[in-house]
Every structure is written in structure tokens, then in C-alpha cells.
Design a protein around this motif. Structure first.
Motif, mmCIF file in Angstrom:
data_model
loop_
_atom_site.group_PDB
_atom_site.id
_atom_site.type_symbol
_atom_site.label_atom_id
_atom_site.label_comp_id
_atom_site.label_asym_id
_atom_site.label_seq_id
_atom_site.Cartn_x
_atom_site.Cartn_y
_atom_site.Cartn_z
ATOM 1 N N SER A 110 35.766 4.112 18.590
ATOM 2 C CA SER A 110 37.208 3.871 18.470
ATOM 3 C C SER A 110 37.714 4.258 17.082
ATOM 4 O O SER A 110 38.780 4.870 16.935
ATOM 5 C CB SER A 110 37.524 2.401 18.753
ATOM 6 O OG SER A 110 37.181 2.065 20.087
ATOM 7 N N ASP B 76 41.412 5.114 17.646
ATOM 8 C CA ASP B 76 41.889 4.263 18.743
ATOM 9 C C ASP B 76 42.017 2.835 18.211
ATOM 10 O O ASP B 76 41.065 2.051 18.240
ATOM 11 C CB ASP B 76 40.898 4.340 19.908
ATOM 12 C CG ASP B 76 41.271 3.405 21.064
ATOM 13 O OD1 ASP B 76 42.349 2.763 21.016
ATOM 14 O OD2 ASP B 76 40.462 3.298 22.006
ATOM 15 N N GLY C 210 41.385 -0.116 20.822
ATOM 16 C CA GLY C 210 39.967 -0.230 21.171
ATOM 17 C C GLY C 210 39.135 -0.763 20.019
ATOM 18 O O GLY C 210 38.211 -1.563 20.221
ATOM 19 N N CYS D 68 42.440 4.111 11.543
ATOM 20 C CA CYS D 68 43.135 4.474 12.785
ATOM 21 C C CYS D 68 44.591 4.897 12.541
ATOM 22 O O CYS D 68 45.304 5.251 13.477
ATOM 23 C CB CYS D 68 43.120 3.298 13.771
ATOM 24 S SG CYS D 68 41.465 2.901 14.382
#
Length: 322
Positions: A220, A225, A228, A321
Motif C-alpha cells: 500500500s 494507497d 489500504g 501516500c
């Protein structure tokens, strides 16, 4: 005092001397590496006293709670029903009696039937001039880069093999603490039943960290992500995993992905699980290098700031992220 030494050198020197039958009347063991210092104590005791004599002739005192007169009286008295005696003095810091003329007088003519062991946590603030250089053994904190030989040696002592990759994984998860390495190897030796320890064994058993959750979090983060990554980290956090072990597992995975990416760039096929090979193909090298840098920074924050560990981990996830 002499310059700083490598953690292995004095332990190996002591081990070699005892194997050759060289036994000193006085030992000064000092430094931050508690596990090796205690191993050194055991080696000296085993070389000095047979098991049946230790109950009577192994005397252990605290440097903070004993007077020099009490210590010297024990050193000077004859052993009970045996030829030798060990007087073990443990101190949290440099004992004040190191500067005492009475202590210096004993060091100039120590009892021939007594081995005096002075075990001091941490660095010394002073050393008696009577403590000869060959009586001194330094045990500084082990550096992470020196851990692999110790992990492999300790595994061998337990009658098991450990792959280099598994040893590297353990270094990432456990850190530079030989006492913790010993405990984790004990669990792993039971888990593999005398066989060979591989990477997934370490991930499975060290702190009960589950392989799927670690891979899910790494995947992830690599693919940005956020949802996630938060879910996967939450599961690891709720399972009671230490933040340092979560970061260590992440660092290992990203290094593994970088290595795998190099293998794939030569046209060879990786032997790792399909999900990892697929991830290594998809994620750019620069992205993996950036992740390792951010993980290193998070580890520094974990060790040097008062921020809650969960906040540091969540900030890392958001930064990777974003």
C-alpha cells in the motif's frame, strides 16, 4: 583509559584466553552491552569453578550496597571445600572504591585463590591505576552493522542454521540488542525444530508479526494507497506490534524490493513470491529509495523525540501516500 574498541574484540580476546587456560586474578568488565558482559561473567565462572563448587564459592555482591572492606575480606578469605573462589561485584556505575588506596593495595597483591570480577554497566568515569590493561574488557553497545555475525553465531550455538536474508530480517526487526536476539532465536529454534531459519520464519515468529499484514502495508505504501496502508497498519498496531518492529519490517521489504528490481533489470526471474515480483516490476526505483529515506527519518524521530509512536507512524504513511 584506552580508546574505544569494537564490541567483539574484547569478548573474543577473553574467550581465547580462557580456552588457552589463561585466568587472571582480577577482571574489569564494563560497557553498555549487558548481554555480552553477562556472557563474559559466565565464561569466567565456568573456567574457575566446577559446577559442584559454585554454591559455596561463587559470591555475588552489589557495588552500591557493599563496603570495600566487606569485598576485600571475601577476596582474602580461603575458599570453602575447594581450591578457588569467585567474588562477583556488579555496579550500575563506576564504583567509588576504585580510587581507594586500600583497593590499590589489594590489586598489587591479589589473593591467589580468588578471582575478582568487577562488572560495571556503562562507561567508566575513572580506573584504578592498579587495574592492569590485560584485566580490562570493554563491551560497548553493539552496532547494527556488526549484528549479522552475532546473529549467525548465536543461531549456530543453538544448533540451527539461519539464512543471511533471515539474519538481516532479524536485524531490522529486533535491532542492536543481543539479549533480545537471544530470546527471539530461542523461539525460532523451537519453531523450525532444528532446521534452517528463513525470512518468513522470522516475520512469522518475531513479535508474532503476520507476513500478509506486513506485505499489505508495504504494498500500500509503495503504491500510495492511503486507505489500504492505514487499514494494514491498524491491524499491526492492534496486534501489539512494537513501532520499531513495524518500521524494521517495512525497511526490510523495501530493500528487498530494490534488490529484486535490480535482479529483474538483468532479465532474470526473481524467486520470491509472485506478489512481491509483481510489485517490484510496478513501482519505480526512485519511489522505493524515497520510501527507505522516509523510513530512516521516522526511525530517527522514534528514537529521538517525545512524539507518540503512533503519530510518527501515521505521519510516515501520509507522507508516503501523499
Amino acid at each position: 583509559m584506552r580508546g574505544k574498541r569494537d564490541v567483539q574484540s574484547d569478548f573474543l580476546r577473553l574467550e581465547g584466553e580462557l580456552k588457552r587456560g589463561i585466568l587472571h586474578p582480577v577482571y574489569l568488565l564494563y560497557g553498555q552491552e549487558d548481554h555480552l558482559r553477562e556472557r563474559a561473567v559466565r565464561l569466567i565462572v565456568e573456567a574457575t569453578l566446577p559446577p559442584e563448587e559454585r554454591a559455596l564459592n561463587l559470591l555475588s555482591l552489589s557495588a552500591e550496597e557493599s563496603t570495600l572492606e566487606e569485598i576485600l575480606e571475601l577476596c582474602s578469605s580461603l575458599p570453602l571445600m575447594g581450591k578457588g573462589k569467585v567474588v562477583l561485584i556488579r555496579g550500575r556505575e563506576t564504583p567509588p572504591f576504585f580510587k581507594s588506596p586500600l583497593f590499590l593495595q589489594y590489586l598489587q597483591d591479589p589473593s591467589p585463590s580468588t578471582v575478582l570480577i568487577l562488572s560495571v554497566q556503562g562507561d567508566l568515569t575513572t580506573v584504578s591505576s592498579g587495574l592492569k590493561e590485560e584485566w580490562r574488557y570493554s563491551f560497548p553497545s553493539v552496532r547494527e552493522r556488526d549484528l549479522l555475525p552475532w546473529i549467525q553465531r548465536m543461531a549456530s550455538e543453538k544448533g540451527i542454521e539461519i539464512s543471511r536474508e533471515a539474519a538481516q530480517m532479524m536485524r531490522e526487526l529486533v535491532g542492536a540488542n543481543l539479549g533480545s536476539v537471544e530470546k527471539e532465536l530461542e523461539k525460532l529454534s523451537l519453531y523450525v525444530e532444528g532446521g534452517r531459519i528463513e525470512e518468513e520464519d522470522v516475520l512469522e515468529m518475531v513479535g508474532a508479526m503476520r507476513v500478509p499484514s506486513v506485505f499489505e502495508l508495504a504494498s500500500s505504501l509503495a503504491e500510495r494507497d492511503l486507505r489500504g496502508a492505514i487499514k494494514a497498519s491498524g491491524r499491526l498496531w492492534e496486534s501489539g506490534e512494537l513501532p520499531s518492529r513495524i518500521l524494521g519490517a517495512m525497511a526490510w521489504y523495501f530493500r528487498k524490493l530494490l534488490f529484486l528490481k535490480e535482479i529483474l533489470s538483468t532479465g532474470k526471474e526473481g524467486t520470491e513470491r509472485r506478489e512481491m515480483v509483481s510489485l517490484a516490476r510496478r513501482v519505480p526505483k526512485e519511489r522505493l529509495e524515497e520510501a527507505l529515506l522516509r523510513l530512516y527519518e521516522a526511525d530517527l524521530h522514534l528514537k529521538s523525540t517525545s512524539l507518540p509512536p503512533r503519530v510518527i507512524l501515521e505521519r510516515l504513511i501520509v507522507s508516503l501516500c501523499g
